[in-house]
Motif scaffolding. Structure first.
Motif, PDB file in Angstrom:
ATOM      1  N   ALA A   1       0.833  -1.206   0.000  1.00  0.00           N
ATOM      2  CA  ALA A   1       0.000   0.000   0.000  1.00  0.00           C
ATOM      3  C   ALA A   1       0.873   1.263   0.000  1.00  0.00           C
ATOM      4  O   ALA A   1       0.568   2.239  -0.696  1.00  0.00           O
ATOM      5  N   ILE A   2       1.950   1.228   0.783  1.00  0.00           N
ATOM      6  CA  ILE A   2       2.880   2.374   0.799  1.00  0.00           C
ATOM      7  C   ILE A   2       3.522   2.542  -0.569  1.00  0.00           C
ATOM      8  O   ILE A   2       3.612   3.654  -1.107  1.00  0.00           O
ATOM      9  N   LEU A   3       3.960   1.425  -1.142  1.00  0.00           N
ATOM     10  CA  LEU A   3       4.612   1.440  -2.456  1.00  0.00           C
ATOM     11  C   LEU A   3       3.692   2.023  -3.525  1.00  0.00           C
ATOM     12  O   LEU A   3       4.104   2.882  -4.323  1.00  0.00           O
ATOM     13  N   GLU A   4       2.447   1.586  -3.541  1.00  0.00           N
ATOM     14  CA  GLU A   4       1.505   2.058  -4.561  1.00  0.00           C
ATOM     15  C   GLU A   4       1.219   3.550  -4.411  1.00  0.00           C
ATOM     16  O   GLU A   4       1.106   4.274  -5.408  1.00  0.00           O
ATOM     17  N   ALA A   5       1.119   4.034  -3.183  1.00  0.00           N
ATOM     18  CA  ALA A   5       0.876   5.461  -2.954  1.00  0.00           C
ATOM     19  C   ALA A   5       2.061   6.302  -3.417  1.00  0.00           C
ATOM     20  O   ALA A   5       1.886   7.370  -4.017  1.00  0.00           O
ATOM     21  N   ILE A   6       3.256   5.818  -3.157  1.00  0.00           N
ATOM     22  CA  ILE A   6       4.455   6.555  -3.584  1.00  0.00           C
ATOM     23  C   ILE A   6       4.580   6.518  -5.101  1.00  0.00           C
ATOM     24  O   ILE A   6       4.964   7.511  -5.726  1.00  0.00           O
ATOM     25  N   ARG A   7       4.226   5.379  -5.691  1.00  0.00           N
ATOM     26  CA  ARG A   7       4.276   5.270  -7.154  1.00  0.00           C
ATOM     27  C   ARG A   7       3.349   6.295  -7.792  1.00  0.00           C
ATOM     28  O   ARG A   7       3.659   6.864  -8.845  1.00  0.00           O
ATOM     29  N   GLU A   8       2.217   6.567  -7.114  1.00  0.00           N
ATOM     30  CA  GLU A   8       1.257   7.551  -7.619  1.00  0.00           C
ATOM     31  C   GLU A   8       1.623   8.978  -7.215  1.00  0.00           C
ATOM     32  O   GLU A   8       0.899   9.923  -7.537  1.00  0.00           O
ATOM     33  N   ARG A   9       2.725   9.117  -6.492  1.00  0.00           N
ATOM     34  CA  ARG A   9       3.177  10.434  -6.004  1.00  0.00           C
ATOM     35  C   ARG A   9       2.083  11.120  -5.184  1.00  0.00           C
ATOM     36  O   ARG A   9       1.822  12.317  -5.319  1.00  0.00           O
ATOM     37  N   ASP A  10       1.451  10.327  -4.317  1.00  0.00           N
ATOM     38  CA  ASP A  10       0.340  10.821  -3.505  1.00  0.00           C
ATOM     39  C   ASP A  10       0.772  10.869  -2.032  1.00  0.00           C
ATOM     40  O   ASP A  10       0.698   9.851  -1.318  1.00  0.00           O
ATOM     41  N   PRO A  11       1.216  12.026  -1.547  1.00  0.00           N
ATOM     42  CA  PRO A  11       1.705  12.135  -0.166  1.00  0.00           C
ATOM     43  C   PRO A  11       0.655  11.769   0.880  1.00  0.00           C
ATOM     44  O   PRO A  11       0.980  11.150   1.892  1.00  0.00           O
TER      45      PRO A  11
ATOM     46  N   ALA B   1      -1.990   9.696   0.614  1.00  0.00           N
ATOM     47  CA  ALA B   1      -2.196   8.245   0.638  1.00  0.00           C
ATOM     48  C   ALA B   1      -0.984   7.532   1.217  1.00  0.00           C
ATOM     49  O   ALA B   1      -1.120   6.541   1.950  1.00  0.00           O
ATOM     50  N   ALA B   2       0.201   8.028   0.904  1.00  0.00           N
ATOM     51  CA  ALA B   2       1.426   7.430   1.430  1.00  0.00           C
ATOM     52  C   ALA B   2       1.478   7.549   2.945  1.00  0.00           C
ATOM     53  O   ALA B   2       1.828   6.600   3.653  1.00  0.00           O
ATOM     54  N   GLU B   3       1.094   8.737   3.445  1.00  0.00           N
ATOM     55  CA  GLU B   3       1.097   8.950   4.893  1.00  0.00           C
ATOM     56  C   GLU B   3       0.071   8.045   5.573  1.00  0.00           C
ATOM     57  O   GLU B   3       0.358   7.443   6.616  1.00  0.00           O
ATOM     58  N   ALA B   4      -1.113   7.928   5.006  1.00  0.00           N
ATOM     59  CA  ALA B   4      -2.159   7.087   5.596  1.00  0.00           C
ATOM     60  C   ALA B   4      -1.721   5.624   5.640  1.00  0.00           C
ATOM     61  O   ALA B   4      -1.916   4.932   6.650  1.00  0.00           O
ATOM     62  N   ALA B   5      -1.111   5.159   4.549  1.00  0.00           N
ATOM     63  CA  ALA B   5      -0.644   3.768   4.492  1.00  0.00           C
ATOM     64  C   ALA B   5       0.489   3.528   5.484  1.00  0.00           C
ATOM     65  O   ALA B   5       0.551   2.487   6.148  1.00  0.00           O
ATOM     66  N   LEU B   6       1.365   4.494   5.600  1.00  0.00           N
ATOM     67  CA  LEU B   6       2.489   4.386   6.527  1.00  0.00           C
ATOM     68  C   LEU B   6       2.003   4.340   7.967  1.00  0.00           C
ATOM     69  O   LEU B   6       2.454   3.521   8.774  1.00  0.00           O
ATOM     70  N   LEU B   7       1.068   5.210   8.321  1.00  0.00           N
ATOM     71  CA  LEU B   7       0.565   5.237   9.694  1.00  0.00           C
ATOM     72  C   LEU B   7      -0.160   3.941  10.059  1.00  0.00           C
ATOM     73  O   LEU B   7      -0.062   3.468  11.192  1.00  0.00           O
ATOM     74  N   THR B   8      -0.863   3.355   9.102  1.00  0.00           N
ATOM     75  CA  THR B   8      -1.487   2.051   9.330  1.00  0.00           C
ATOM     76  C   THR B   8      -0.411   1.011   9.640  1.00  0.00           C
ATOM     77  O   THR B   8      -0.543   0.212  10.576  1.00  0.00           O
ATOM     78  N   HIS B   9       0.664   1.043   8.873  1.00  0.00           N
ATOM     79  CA  HIS B   9       1.784   0.118   9.060  1.00  0.00           C
ATOM     80  C   HIS B   9       2.430   0.298  10.431  1.00  0.00           C
ATOM     81  O   HIS B   9       2.648  -0.669  11.162  1.00  0.00           O
ATOM     82  N   VAL B  10       2.703   1.536  10.803  1.00  0.00           N
ATOM     83  CA  VAL B  10       3.360   1.814  12.084  1.00  0.00           C
ATOM     84  C   VAL B  10       2.457   1.442  13.249  1.00  0.00           C
ATOM     85  O   VAL B  10       2.903   0.817  14.223  1.00  0.00           O
ATOM     86  N   ASN B  11       1.179   1.795  13.171  1.00  0.00           N
ATOM     87  CA  ASN B  11       0.256   1.494  14.263  1.00  0.00           C
ATOM     88  C   ASN B  11       0.062  -0.011  14.452  1.00  0.00           C
ATOM     89  O   ASN B  11       0.025  -0.507  15.587  1.00  0.00           O
ATOM     90  N   ASN B  12      -0.041  -0.728  13.344  1.00  0.00           N
ATOM     91  CA  ASN B  12      -0.171  -2.182  13.439  1.00  0.00           C
ATOM     92  C   ASN B  12       1.100  -2.807  14.007  1.00  0.00           C
ATOM     93  O   ASN B  12       1.045  -3.728  14.829  1.00  0.00           O
ATOM     94  N   ALA B  13       2.230  -2.288  13.566  1.00  0.00           N
ATOM     95  CA  ALA B  13       3.507  -2.799  14.062  1.00  0.00           C
ATOM     96  C   ALA B  13       3.636  -2.560  15.551  1.00  0.00           C
ATOM     97  O   ALA B  13       4.060  -3.432  16.311  1.00  0.00           O
ATOM     98  N   CYS B  14       3.263  -1.383  15.982  1.00  0.00           N
ATOM     99  CA  CYS B  14       3.350  -1.046  17.406  1.00  0.00           C
ATOM    100  C   CYS B  14       2.472  -1.968  18.236  1.00  0.00           C
ATOM    101  O   CYS B  14       2.864  -2.429  19.321  1.00  0.00           O
ATOM    102  N   GLU B  15       1.292  -2.277  17.740  1.00  0.00           N
ATOM    103  CA  GLU B  15       0.376  -3.161  18.459  1.00  0.00           C
ATOM    104  C   GLU B  15       0.995  -4.538  18.664  1.00  0.00           C
ATOM    105  O   GLU B  15       0.898  -5.129  19.740  1.00  0.00           O
ATOM    106  N   TYR B  16       1.655  -5.039  17.625  1.00  0.00           N
ATOM    107  CA  TYR B  16       2.262  -6.364  17.729  1.00  0.00           C
ATOM    108  C   TYR B  16       3.563  -6.324  18.534  1.00  0.00           C
ATOM    109  O   TYR B  16       3.858  -7.228  19.307  1.00  0.00           O
ATOM    110  N   PHE B  17       4.366  -5.251  18.338  1.00  0.00           N
ATOM    111  CA  PHE B  17       5.679  -5.187  18.971  1.00  0.00           C
ATOM    112  C   PHE B  17       5.585  -5.048  20.481  1.00  0.00           C
ATOM    113  O   PHE B  17       6.265  -5.718  21.221  1.00  0.00           O
TER     114      PHE B  17
END
Length: 214
Positions: A181-191, A193-209
């Motif tokens: 999701a992060i890759l696709e947002a960056i490919r579209e040059r959409d800051p 969408a990239a931020e939203a995808a990144l925050l989902t990734h970080v929040n999910n990671a934090c929950e598991y970590f």
């Protein structure tokens, strides 16, 4: 005058000692002395002393009777690092979406393809190594030395928690999907969408970590 070889050796020793601390080879509370490290690494005291000074500055060790006590990274530390990560990594990924070069984009895509392949094989170690590469490209593409330096350090220090997370049931697949999701947002040059995808990734990671523990 500082000799290049001496500095290079000290850097290598620092990297190795940091790796041992972050992966649990040297456990929190364990004492590591210069004498012990001289014997284990078969090098002189000078580069070891330089490496230990840096580790002390990074607060991965602290002075103790008989040597240096391993501090490592606690779950509380990890939680705090994720707060930093959530505040700064979103800025880095927004800038990456705007500034990434064609070569960096191709590298991100190549890393993602490898992650997908090794995730199917349940090769957790390789997926984690590729995760490092994926995030390093993002940080570099932000064109901010400050963001790159801070985030690389934080990401590296979370190694133990990232490994525990990636081995959790189904987390490896979710992590790779989040990278897509992060890759696709960056490919579209959409800051945005990239931020939203990144925050989902970080929040999910934090929950598991850290499991929400503070």
């Amino acid at each position: 005058m500082i000799e290049y070889k001496s500095m290079s050796l000290a850097n290598q020793i620092y990297d190795e000692l940091e790796r041992r601390i972050l992966t649990g080879v040297y456990a929190p509370g364990e004492t590591i002395s210069e004498k012990r490290l001289v014997e284990e690494l078969n090098v002189s005291r000078t580069p070891i002393r330089e490496a230990l000074t840096r580790l002390n500055q990074e607060r991965l060790i602290k002075d103790a009777p008989g040597g240096n006590m391993v501090v490592g990274v606690s779950r509380k530390d990890a939680y705090d690092m994720f707060l930093v990560k959530s505040q700064l990594e979103n800025l880095a990924v927004r800038r990456a979406a705007e500034n990434i070069s064609l070569e960096e984009m191709e590298k991100l895509e190549m890393i993602y393809d490898k992650q997908e392949f090794y995730a199917q094989k349940r090769d957790y170690k390789t997926v984690l190594e590729l995760d490092n590469e994926f995030h390093e490209v993002l940080y570099r593409a932000s064109r901010s030395i400050t963001l790159e330096t801070i985030l690389e350090g934080v990401h590296r220090k979370l190694f133990k928690f990232r490994m525990n997370s990636i081995e959790h049931e189904n987390r490896i697949d979710a992590s790779v999907a989040e990278h897509k999701a992060i890759l696709e947002a960056i490919r579209e040059r959409d800051p945005n969408a990239a931020e939203a995808a990144l925050l989902t990734h970080v929040n999910n990671a934090c929950e598991y970590f850290v499991g929400g523990e503070k």
